[in-house]
Design a protein around this motif. Structure first.
Motif, short mmCIF file in Angstrom:
data_model
loop_
_atom_site.label_atom_id
_atom_site.label_comp_id
_atom_site.label_asym_id
_atom_site.label_seq_id
_atom_site.Cartn_x
_atom_site.Cartn_y
_atom_site.Cartn_z
N MET A 164 39.07 34.37 29.88
CA MET A 164 37.80 34.71 29.25
C MET A 164 37.15 36.83 29.42
N LEU A 165 37.45 37.13 30.64
CA LEU A 165 37.14 38.32 31.41
C LEU A 165 38.25 39.52 30.59
N ALA A 166 39.17 39.08 30.44
CA ALA A 166 39.76 39.54 29.82
C ALA A 166 39.89 39.78 28.44
N PHE A 167 39.34 39.24 27.61
CA PHE A 167 38.79 38.91 26.47
C PHE A 167 38.00 39.84 26.16
N LEU A 168 36.90 39.72 27.19
CA LEU A 168 35.57 40.32 27.34
C LEU A 168 36.51 42.13 27.20
N VAL A 169 36.83 42.36 27.83
CA VAL A 169 37.68 43.69 28.07
C VAL A 169 38.06 44.63 27.54
N ALA A 170 39.01 43.39 26.43
CA ALA A 170 39.76 44.11 25.63
C ALA A 170 39.00 44.07 24.34
#
Length: 403
Positions: A90-96
Motif C-alpha cells: 500500500m505504501l509503495a502504491f501511494l508513493v508511486a
C-alpha cells in the motif's frame, strides 16, 4: 551454498542477457531474431500453462503448514507478517501514484507494451498450451484444500501436496529459472530492434533508485513500530540486524539467511524460543520488500504503457499479492514467478510486460530479500513482547513449526 551460487549465476546471466539483447539488437538480422521470438512464444505458453499448477502446488501445502504446530501464536505471527506485507504494498502504491506523474510523466508512452502484436517481432510458429484451469480457480482451490487439510486427522493428503510442491519447485529450478536469461534476451532484443529500449532503460533506472529508497523507509517504519511495542531503541535494533541484511544481499534467499537472522534477532533481546519460532516462519510468509518492488515496477509498466490504473482494482491486487507471496519458492526470483499469475489475471499484463517484470525484479532481487529478512527481526521482537505480556516468563512459548 547452492542457493548462493544459484543467485549469483542467475543475476549475472540476466544482466548479461539484457546487455547482449541491447547491443546485438542494433545489428541483429530479423530472420535470426525471429528464432528467439519463436522460443519466447513457446516459453510464454509453457509458463502460462504452469502458473495454475504453481499456485496449487505451492499455496496449498503452505496454507496446510500454517494450520499446524503452534496454534494461535502461529496465526498471530502470520497475521503480523501479512499485515506488514500488505502495508509495504500500500505504501509503495501511494508513493508511486504520487511520484510517477512527475517522475515518469515526461516520458512518451511505450505503446508496444500495451499492444505487443503491433510492434514486436513475431516468431515463425506458435504452440498453444492452454492451462488446466484459470488462475482464480487455482487460488480458490488451493485455499479450500489447504484449509481442509488442517481438519483432516491423517497426513496422506498433506504429504501428497508436499510432494507436488517438490515437483513444482524442481520445474521452477531446473527449467524456468535456467531458461529465463534466454527469454529475457529475446525480449530486450525485440525492444531494441523496435526502437523502444532507451525509454525502458531510462524509466526503470529511476524506479530502481526509488525502490532502494523505499527499502530504507519500510525498514525504519517497521522498527519504529517494533521499538514502540518493545520500548527499545528502534535504530539500535535495526543496527543489530545489519549482518542479516548483508548476508541476504549475498544469498538472495531468506531461507539461506535464517541462521544469521536468528543470531541478530537474539541480540535484540528476543527470547531464543520465540526467535526459533518466528524467524523460520517469517522467512516463508513475510515478503514486504518483494511486494514493494512488484508494486513499484508493475505501476511503472502500467504508467509508461498507457494501461488504465483502477485504484480499487489495484488495492485488491495488493491483498491477493500478499497471499500469493506465501507460495514464493525459496529460490532467487521465486517471488516474481509466484506473482506472475495475478499480474496477468488482475492487471492484464501481457507477455512483454511480464518479461520486463521478471528481468527488473531478478536484477535487484537481493535487495528485496534483504528487506524481507531484516523485517523478520521486527516481527520477532513484537511477538516476543506479546508472549511475555501473555505468559509472563514465556512458559507457553510455541515450538518451532515443522518445515
Amino acid at each position: 551454498m547452492r542457493l548462493r551460487s544459484l543467485s549469483k549465476n542467475l543475476l549475472l546471466r540476466v544482466l548479461l542477457a539484457i546487455v547482449l539483447g541491447v547491443v546485438l539488437g542494433v545489428f541483429f538480422p530479423e530472420w535470426l531474431a525471429r528464432v528467439f521470438m519463436t522460443f519466447n512464444g513457446i516459453f510464454s505458453q509453457f509458463l502460462g500453462f504452469l502458473i495454475p499448477l504453481i499456485i496449487v502446488g505451492l499455496v496449498t501445502p503452505a496454507i496446510a503448514d500454517l494450520g499446524r504446530g503452534a496454534g494461535k501464536w502461529l496465526a498471530v505471527t502470520a497475521a503480523l507478517a501479512y499485515g506488514s506485507t500488505v502495508f509495504a504494498g500500500m505504501l509503495a502504491f501511494l508513493v508511486a501514484r504520487t511520484s510517477y506523474p512527475w517522475l515518469l510523466g515526461g516520458h512518451a508512452s511505450l505503446s508496444g507494451l500495451e499492444n505487443p502484436e503491433d510492434h514486436a517481432l513475431s516468431g515463425y510458429f506458435e504452440i498453444t498450451m492452454p492451462p488446466v484451469f484459470d488462475v482464480m480457480t487455482a487460488l480458490v482451490l488451493a485455499f479450500c484444500i489447504g484449509v481442509g487439510i488442517t481438519f483432516v486427522h491423517g497426513d496422506a493428503l498433506h504429504r501428497g501436496f508436499g510432494e507436488l510442491r517438490t515437483i513444482v519447485m524442481r520445474i521452477v529450478e531446473k527449467i524456468i529459472i535456467p531458461l529465463l536469461p534466454v527469454y529475457i534476451f529475446g525480449m530486450f532484443l525485440s525492444l531494441t530492434m523496435n526502437g523502444q529500449i532507451a525509454l525502458v532503460i531510462s524509466t526503470f533506472l529511476r524506479v530502481v533508485i526509488l525502490a532502494f529508497l523505499m527499502t530504507v523507509v519500510i525498514l525504519v517504519i517497521q522498527y519504529c513500530v517494533a521499538g514502540l511495542v518493545t520500548r527499545r531503541n528502534p535504530f539500535t535494533m535495526l543496527k543489530n540486524m545489519l549482518p542479516a541484511y548483508a548476508t541476504a544481499l549475498g544469498t538472495a534467499s531468506s531461507a539461506a539467511t535464517i541462521p544469521v537472522t536468528l543470531e541478530c534477532t537474539r541480540k535484540n533481546g528476543v527470547d531464543e524460543r520465540v526467535a526459533g519460532f518466528t524467524v523460520p516462519l517469517c522467512a516463508t510468509i513475510h515478503l514486504s520488500g518483494s511486494t514493494m518492488k512488484i508494486v513499484l515496477f508493475s505501476l511503472a509498466i502500467m504508467t509508461i504503457s498507457g494501461m488504465p490504473i483502477n485504484t480499487w482494482q489495484y488495492i485488491g491486487f495488493i491483498f491477493l499479492l500478499g497471499v500469493t507471496m506465501v507460495a514464493a519458492p525459496g529460490v532467487p526470483g521465486g517471488a516474481i514467478m509466484a506473482a506472475v499469475a495475478i499480474l496477468q489475471s488482475s492487471l492484464g499484463f501481457d507477455e512483454t510486460a511480464v518479461g520486463l517484470m521478471i528481468a527488473t525484479y531478478v536484477a535487484i532481487d537481493s535487495f528485496g530479500t534483504a528487506c524481507n529478512v531484516t523485517g523478520d527481526g521486527a516481527i520477532a521482537a513484537v511477538m516476543d513482547r506479546m508472549l511475555k505480556r501473555k505468559d509472563g516468563q514465556l512458559r507457553n512459548a510455541p515450538s518451532v513449526p515443522a518445515a
